[in-house]
Motif scaffolding. Structure first.
Motif, PDB file in Angstrom:
ATOM      1  N   ILE A 206       0.838  -1.200   0.000  1.00  0.00           N
ATOM      2  CA  ILE A 206       0.000   0.000   0.000  1.00  0.00           C
ATOM      3  C   ILE A 206       0.872   1.249   0.000  1.00  0.00           C
ATOM      4  CG2 ILE A 206      -1.673   1.299   1.368  1.00  0.00           C
ATOM      5  CD1 ILE A 206      -2.858  -1.363   2.218  1.00  0.00           C
ATOM      6  N   ILE A 207       1.929   1.239   0.832  1.00  0.00           N
ATOM      7  CA  ILE A 207       2.818   2.407   0.921  1.00  0.00           C
ATOM      8  C   ILE A 207       3.379   2.738  -0.458  1.00  0.00           C
ATOM      9  CG2 ILE A 207       5.028   3.231   1.825  1.00  0.00           C
ATOM     10  CD1 ILE A 207       4.457   1.536   4.344  1.00  0.00           C
ATOM     11  N   ILE A 208       3.969   1.731  -1.106  1.00  0.00           N
ATOM     12  CA  ILE A 208       4.598   1.977  -2.398  1.00  0.00           C
ATOM     13  C   ILE A 208       3.554   2.367  -3.441  1.00  0.00           C
ATOM     14  CG2 ILE A 208       5.850   0.875  -4.281  1.00  0.00           C
ATOM     15  CD1 ILE A 208       7.356  -0.730  -2.139  1.00  0.00           C
ATOM     16  N   GLY A 209       2.436   1.669  -3.433  1.00  0.00           N
ATOM     17  CA  GLY A 209       1.389   1.978  -4.397  1.00  0.00           C
ATOM     18  C   GLY A 209       0.906   3.415  -4.262  1.00  0.00           C
ATOM     19  N   VAL A 210       0.595   3.817  -3.028  1.00  0.00           N
ATOM     20  CA  VAL A 210       0.090   5.173  -2.803  1.00  0.00           C
ATOM     21  C   VAL A 210       1.155   6.205  -3.176  1.00  0.00           C
ATOM     22  CG1 VAL A 210      -0.557   6.829  -1.015  1.00  0.00           C
ATOM     23  CG2 VAL A 210      -1.613   4.581  -1.066  1.00  0.00           C
TER      24      VAL A 210
ATOM     25  N   GLY B 205      -0.608   3.436 -11.570  1.00  0.00           N
ATOM     26  CA  GLY B 205      -1.760   2.572 -11.337  1.00  0.00           C
ATOM     27  C   GLY B 205      -1.353   1.104 -11.416  1.00  0.00           C
ATOM     28  N   VAL B 206      -0.476   0.803 -12.397  1.00  0.00           N
ATOM     29  CA  VAL B 206       0.014  -0.569 -12.517  1.00  0.00           C
ATOM     30  C   VAL B 206       0.745  -0.971 -11.240  1.00  0.00           C
ATOM     31  CG1 VAL B 206       1.672  -2.041 -13.705  1.00  0.00           C
ATOM     32  CG2 VAL B 206       0.121  -0.605 -15.025  1.00  0.00           C
ATOM     33  N   SER B 207       1.549  -0.063 -10.710  1.00  0.00           N
ATOM     34  CA  SER B 207       2.300  -0.407  -9.496  1.00  0.00           C
ATOM     35  C   SER B 207       1.357  -0.611  -8.313  1.00  0.00           C
ATOM     36  CB  SER B 207       3.353   0.653  -9.179  1.00  0.00           C
ATOM     37  OG  SER B 207       2.770   1.731  -8.482  1.00  0.00           O
ATOM     38  N   LEU B 208       0.253   0.139  -8.309  1.00  0.00           N
ATOM     39  CA  LEU B 208      -0.723  -0.038  -7.229  1.00  0.00           C
ATOM     40  C   LEU B 208      -1.392  -1.409  -7.341  1.00  0.00           C
ATOM     41  CD1 LEU B 208      -1.742   1.547  -4.843  1.00  0.00           C
ATOM     42  CD2 LEU B 208      -3.581   2.429  -6.233  1.00  0.00           C
ATOM     43  N   VAL B 209      -1.696  -1.807  -8.562  1.00  0.00           N
ATOM     44  CA  VAL B 209      -2.316  -3.121  -8.765  1.00  0.00           C
ATOM     45  C   VAL B 209      -1.334  -4.224  -8.370  1.00  0.00           C
ATOM     46  CG1 VAL B 209      -3.171  -4.725 -10.510  1.00  0.00           C
ATOM     47  CG2 VAL B 209      -3.929  -2.343 -10.528  1.00  0.00           C
ATOM     48  N   VAL B 210      -0.059  -4.036  -8.756  1.00  0.00           N
ATOM     49  CA  VAL B 210       0.955  -5.016  -8.375  1.00  0.00           C
ATOM     50  C   VAL B 210       1.047  -5.086  -6.849  1.00  0.00           C
ATOM     51  CG1 VAL B 210       3.424  -5.527  -8.411  1.00  0.00           C
ATOM     52  CG2 VAL B 210       2.275  -4.822 -10.493  1.00  0.00           C
ATOM     53  N   GLY B 211       0.990  -3.913  -6.206  1.00  0.00           N
ATOM     54  CA  GLY B 211       0.969  -3.877  -4.743  1.00  0.00           C
ATOM     55  C   GLY B 211      -0.219  -4.647  -4.198  1.00  0.00           C
ATOM     56  N   GLY B 212      -1.368  -4.474  -4.851  1.00  0.00           N
ATOM     57  CA  GLY B 212      -2.576  -5.181  -4.433  1.00  0.00           C
ATOM     58  C   GLY B 212      -2.414  -6.690  -4.546  1.00  0.00           C
TER      59      GLY B 212
ATOM     60  N   ILE C 164      -7.877   9.980  -3.775  1.00  0.00           N
ATOM     61  CA  ILE C 164      -8.123   8.874  -4.717  1.00  0.00           C
ATOM     62  C   ILE C 164      -7.167   7.716  -4.441  1.00  0.00           C
ATOM     63  CG2 ILE C 164      -7.946   8.191  -7.141  1.00  0.00           C
ATOM     64  CD1 ILE C 164      -8.967  11.052  -7.822  1.00  0.00           C
ATOM     65  N   ALA C 165      -5.874   8.022  -4.313  1.00  0.00           N
ATOM     66  CA  ALA C 165      -4.881   6.974  -4.093  1.00  0.00           C
ATOM     67  C   ALA C 165      -5.154   6.248  -2.778  1.00  0.00           C
ATOM     68  CB  ALA C 165      -3.480   7.572  -4.084  1.00  0.00           C
ATOM     69  N   PHE C 166      -5.463   7.040  -1.765  1.00  0.00           N
ATOM     70  CA  PHE C 166      -5.789   6.545  -0.435  1.00  0.00           C
ATOM     71  C   PHE C 166      -6.971   5.592  -0.487  1.00  0.00           C
ATOM     72  CE2 PHE C 166      -6.057   7.862   4.135  1.00  0.00           C
ATOM     73  CZ  PHE C 166      -4.719   7.729   4.352  1.00  0.00           C
ATOM     74  N   GLY C 167      -8.026   6.055  -1.119  1.00  0.00           N
ATOM     75  CA  GLY C 167      -9.251   5.272  -1.195  1.00  0.00           C
ATOM     76  C   GLY C 167      -9.045   3.976  -1.959  1.00  0.00           C
ATOM     77  N   PHE C 168      -8.303   4.083  -3.056  1.00  0.00           N
ATOM     78  CA  PHE C 168      -8.085   2.921  -3.902  1.00  0.00           C
ATOM     79  C   PHE C 168      -7.245   1.879  -3.162  1.00  0.00           C
ATOM     80  CE2 PHE C 168      -6.172   0.925  -7.793  1.00  0.00           C
ATOM     81  CZ  PHE C 168      -7.356   0.354  -8.218  1.00  0.00           C
ATOM     82  N   ALA C 169      -6.162   2.352  -2.534  1.00  0.00           N
ATOM     83  CA  ALA C 169      -5.281   1.441  -1.795  1.00  0.00           C
ATOM     84  C   ALA C 169      -6.041   0.805  -0.632  1.00  0.00           C
ATOM     85  CB  ALA C 169      -4.065   2.192  -1.282  1.00  0.00           C
ATOM     86  N   GLY C 170      -6.836   1.627   0.047  1.00  0.00           N
ATOM     87  CA  GLY C 170      -7.613   1.115   1.170  1.00  0.00           C
ATOM     88  C   GLY C 170      -8.581   0.036   0.715  1.00  0.00           C
ATOM     89  N   ALA C 171      -9.217   0.281  -0.421  1.00  0.00           N
ATOM     90  CA  ALA C 171     -10.180  -0.692  -0.937  1.00  0.00           C
ATOM     91  C   ALA C 171      -9.482  -2.015  -1.238  1.00  0.00           C
ATOM     92  CB  ALA C 171     -10.852  -0.139  -2.191  1.00  0.00           C
TER      93      ALA C 171
END
Ligand SMILES: Nc1ncnc2c1ncn2[C@@H]1O[C@H](COP(=O)(O)OP(=O)(O)OP(=O)(O)O)[C@@H](O)[C@H]1O
Ligand SMILES: [Mg+2]
Lengths: 250, 405
Positions: free
Chosen positions: B28-32, B288-295, B373-380
Motif C-alpha cells: 500500500i505504501i509503495i502503491g500510494v 496505477g500498474v504499481s498499485l495493482v501489483v501492490g494489491g 483517490i490513491a488513499f481510497g483505492f489502496a484502502g479498498a
C-alpha cells in the motif's frame, strides 16, 4: 429433573465426503447430571470427538436433539450457539489450540472479550485468577512456544475456566502429554469437579478413565456401555506415588 | 465487544505478525506513494505550462504582418508588409472589444550604464503594454502617450537588466546609453520569470515605440501589434473585429487574402496543456500498474496466512466469538493497516515531491484530490483482500475452521 445438565435424544451426525456418507454418530441417547465426571472411551473412529464437538456446540447434529440445561439447542441461532460456547462451556482440545505469539494471559482473556453481558469488568484480574487456579501464575507472560506441553494444556484449561462455565469438555486433553504430566492435569480436573463443575473427557487409556466417576464406551457411533466407576483413583495420591517412584529410581 | 476492545485486538494482531503486516502495508505504501508522486509530476508540469502561458498576459491577441498561409513571410510584391502607427491608432479608436493596444518595435544591442555594460533587447511599446502583458512596475513610473509623441528618450528596465547594470543603486533618474543613444531611466519592472521556451522575460528594456523606431538603429518597423481583449470570452469576437478593421485599413478587397495573421493564446495553450495532460495520464497509468501489483502482493500475503488465520478464527469461534465479531475484527485490521500504509505512503510522496522541487528541475504538485483517490483505492484493495478470507472462515463451523488445512 433440574439436576440434568445434558440430555441427547437420538443424536446423529453424518458426514458426507463426496458420494460417501459416514455415519459418525448413530442415535446417541445419553443423560449427564450436574457434577458428574464422565470419561468417554472407544476405539479410534468410534465417534468420540464427533460427540464432544456436538456437546460443545462447536458443530451441529444432522438429526436428533441436544438439551443443555433444559434448552433445546437445535432451535438456537448461530449467535445463540456462540453465546452458549462462551458462557456455559469450556473446551479443552488435544492440540491445545492456543493463539500463537500470544501470551498465556492474553490467551486466557480471549473468552472474556466475547462476553456480551460483560459480567467481568477486570479481564486481566479474572484471567490471572484462572491461571493461578491451574498453577501457572509464574508463566503468565510466556507465549505458547515458550511453554511445555503440560503448561500449554493448563493455559488451555485456564481459558476454559475463565468464564466460570458449568461444563468442561476435554477431547483427549492428555493425548500429547507424558503420564506424570497427564496425572497432573487429571488432578486439576478432579479438583474442579470437586468444586461442582461437570467434566466430560475423552481418553484412550483405561488407567486415566479411572480418574472419572463414570465411563461411557462407544463403538461405531453408538454407546455400547455406560457404567459407574467403582474404585475411583485419586490423582493427587497417584501423583505422590509417581514422584516417590521417580525418587527411588534415581 | 466494544470499540476499544476491537481496536485493541486489531492492533495486537497487527503487532503479533509484524513481518506480515509490514509486507502488507508495504504494498500500500509503495502503491500510494507511486500514484501520488507520478500524478504530482504530471500536475507540476501542467502548472508550469499554465504559468508560462499566463505570463504572456491576459487575453492576449497578437497581430503579425504577412498571411498565415505563407508562414508570416510576405511573397507578393504589392501586398502590405509592414504595420504603421495608423494601423495601431485605427484599432485603438475603432475596436470596442479591447482593453488596450500596443505596437511592438524590436531592437537590441549593447547598453552601457551603471556598473558596466549589458547586451539586451529593446522593445518599443505604448503605455498600454504593461496592462496587456499583466506586468507591473517595481519602482518609478511608466512613459505616457506624451513621451511617445515627443519621442522622449526615456526607458523602463526589466529586472534582469536592473540587476546587471545597477546591482546596488537605484537606477531611477540615471542615464544609460542604448546603442550610443542616451536614455533616462524612469522605472523598473517587477520580475516576471521564465518564458515558455525557457528564456527570461526580464532581460529587456521598454521604451516609447516611436522613440525606438526613429532614434534607434535596428528598430526600423513594427514587428507586431499586441492587443488585449476585454475578457476571455470576447477574445474570438475581438479577433473578428480587429480583422475587419485591419482589412479596411489595408484596403483589401473582399476576395483578397489577409496580409496579416491574428493569433491568440488558446492555440498555444491548447497544445501545451494537451501535451502535459497526456504526460499526466501516462504517469498515472504507470503508477496505477504499481498499485495493482501492490494489491496482488497484499493478496499473496493474505492467502499465505489464511491457514494460520483460519485456525485463529476457529479458536476465537470456539470460545464464543460470533461471525460478526470476526468480520469486524478483520475489517478493523485491514482498515488500520491500509490507513497507516496510506498515511506513510502519502508522507513518502510529500518527501519525494519536496526533493524533486528543491533538488531537481522537475516540479511536482500534489493536489488534495489525488491523495484522496490513491488513499481510497489502496484502502479498498487492502480491505478487499484482507476481508475476503476472513469472511470465508467466519462462515465455517468452529470445528471446521479449527481443522482447516
Ligand atoms: N469432518 C469430517 N468429515 C468426514 N468424516 C469425518 C469428519 N470428522 C470425522 N469423520 C469420520 O467420523 C468418524 C468418527 O470420527 P471421530 O473423530 O469422532 O472419531 P474418534 O472416536 O474421535 O477417533 P479418535 O480416537 O481417533 O480421535 C470417523 O470415521 C471419521 O473418519
Ligand atoms: Mg477424536
Amino acid at each position: 429433573m433440574e439436576n440434568t445438565l445434558i440430555k441427547t435424544v437420538d443424536l446423529s451426525k453424518t458426514y458426507k465426503v463426496g458420494d460417501i456418507e459416514v455415519h459418525a454418530l448413530k442415535s446417541v441417547n445419553i443423560t449427564i447430571n450436574n457434577g458428574e465426571f464422565v470419561a468417554i472411551m472407544g476405539a479410534s473412529g468410534s465417534g468420540k470427538s464427533t460427540l464432544m464437538n456436538l456437546l460443545g456446540c462447536l458443530d451441529m447434529p444432522t438429526s436428533g436433539e441436544y438439551y443443555l440445561d433444559g434448552i433445546n439447542t437445535s432451535k438456537l441461532t448461530k449467535n445463540e450457539y456462540a453465546n452458549i460456547r462462551n458462557q456455559k462451556i469450556g473446551f479443552v482440545f488435544q492440540g491445545f489450540n492456543l493463539l500463537p505469539r500470544t501470551t498465556a494471559l492474553e490467551n486466557v482473556e480471549l473468552p472474556l472479550m466475547y462476553d456480551r453481558l460483560e459480567k467481568v469488568k477486570n479481564h486481566q484480574k479474572q484471567a490471572t485468577d484462572a491461571l493461578i487456579r491451574v498453577g501457572l501464575e509464574d508463566r503468565m507472560h510466556h507465549i505458547p512456544s515458550q511453554l511445555s506441553g503440560g503448561q500449554q494444556q493448563r493455559v488451555a484449561l485456564a481459558r476454559a475456566l475463565v468464564n466460570e462455565p458449568s461444563l468442561i469438555l476435554a477431547d483427549e486433553p492428555t493425548g500429547n502429554l507424558d503420564s506424570v504430566t497427564s496425572v497432573e492435569v487429571f488432578n486439576l480436573f478432579q479438583k474442579l469437579n470437586d468444586e461442582g463443575i461437570t467434566i466430560i473427557m475423552v481418553t484412550h487409556e483405561r488407567d486415566f478413565a479411572a480418574f472419572a466417576k463414570r465411563i461411557i464406551e462407544m463403538r461405531d457411533g453408538r454407546v455400547i456401555r455406560d457404567a459407574k466407576i467403582k474404585d475411583r483413583l485419586n490423582a493427587e495420591e497417584e501423583l505422590k506415588k509417581a514422584i516417590a517412584e521417580a525418587e527411588i529410581a534415581e | 465487544m466494544n470499540a476499544k476492545i476491537i481496536l485493541k485486538v486489531a492492533t495486537r494482531s497487527i503487532m503479533k505478525s509484524r513481518m506480515r503486516s509490514l509486507l502488507t502495508a508495504l504494498g500500500i505504501i509503495i502503491g500510494v506513494a507511486a500514484v501520488v508522486v507520478m500524478v504530482a509530476i504530471g500536475d507540476g508540469a501542467q502548472r508550469k505550462v499554465e504559468e508560462q502561458i499566463a505570463s504572456l498576459g491576459s487575453n492576449l491577441i497578437i497581430i503579425t504582418p504577412g498571411a498565415s498561409s505563407s508562414g508570416g513571410v510576405n511573397r507578393g510584391m504589392g501586398s502590405f508588409n509592414r504595420f504603421t502607427f495608423d494601423d495601431v491608432d485605427k484599432i485603438k479608436n475603432e475596436a470596442t472589444l479591447i482593453k488596450g493596444v500596443s505596437p511592438l518595435v524590436r531592437s537590441g544591442g549593447q547598453v552601457i550604464g551603471g556598473v558596466g555594460n549589458w547586451f539586451t533587447q529593446i522593445q518599443g511599446v505604448s503605455p498600454d503594454y504593461l496592462d496587456i502583458r499583466t506586468w507591473a512596475l517595481e519602482s518609478g513610473e511608466f512613459f505616457t502617450d506624451r513621451d511617445i509623441m515627443a519621442r522622449s528618450k526615456v526607458c523602463v528596465l526589466g529586472a534582469d537588466v536592473k540587476k546587471n547594470l545597477f546591482p546596488n543603486d537605484d537606477p531611477i533618474g540615471q542615464q544609460i546609453r542604448i546603442r550610443n543613444t542616451p536614455f533616462r531611466v524612469i522605472g523598473v519592472l517587477k520580475a516576471k520569470g521564465q518564458t515558455a521556451v525557457g528564456t527570461s522575460n526580464d532581460d529587456v528594456i521598454l521604451a516609447p515605440s516611436r522613440t525606438v523606431l526613429d532614434r534607434l538603429s535596428g528598430g526600423r518597423f513594427i514587428s507586431s501589434i499586441q492587443v488585449s481583449a476585454i475578457s476571455t470570452d470576447k477574445i474570438l469576437a475581438a479577433q473578428a473585429e480587429i480583422k475587419s478593421i485591419m482589412r479596411e485599413s489595408h484596403k483589401l478587397s473582399p476576395g483578397e487574402e489577409d496580409d496579416f495573421t491574428i493569433q491568440d493564446q488558446s492555440d498555444l495553450s491548447e497544445t501545451a496543456t494537451e501535451t502535459s495532460r497526456i504526460l499526466t495520464i501516462l504517469l498515472a497509468s504507470v503508477a496505477g500498474v504499481s498499485l495493482v501489483v501492490g494489491g496482488i502482493g497484499i493478496m499473496n500475503i493474505m492467502l499465505v496466512s489464511v491457514t494460520e488465520r483460519t485456525r485463529e478464527i476457529g479458536i476465537r469461534l470456539s470460545v464464543g466469538a460470533r461471525a460478526s465479531d470476526i468480520l469486524v475484527q478483520f475489517l478493523t485490521e485491514a482498515i488500520v493497516l491500509s490507513l497507516s500504509g496510506g498515511v506513510i505512503g502519502v508522507l513518502l510522496s510529500f518527501l519525494i515531491a519536496y526533493i524533486l522541487n528543491n533538488y531537481t528541475s522537475q516540479s511536482a504538485l500534489i493536489k488534495p484530490q489525488i491523495i484522496m483517490i490513491a488513499f481510497g483505492f489502496a484502502g479498498a484493495i487492502g480491505i478487499f483482500f484482507g476481508f475476503y478470507p476472513a469472511r470465508k472462515a467466519a462462515a465455517l463451523n468452529p470445528i471446521d475452521a479449527l481443522r482447516y488445512e
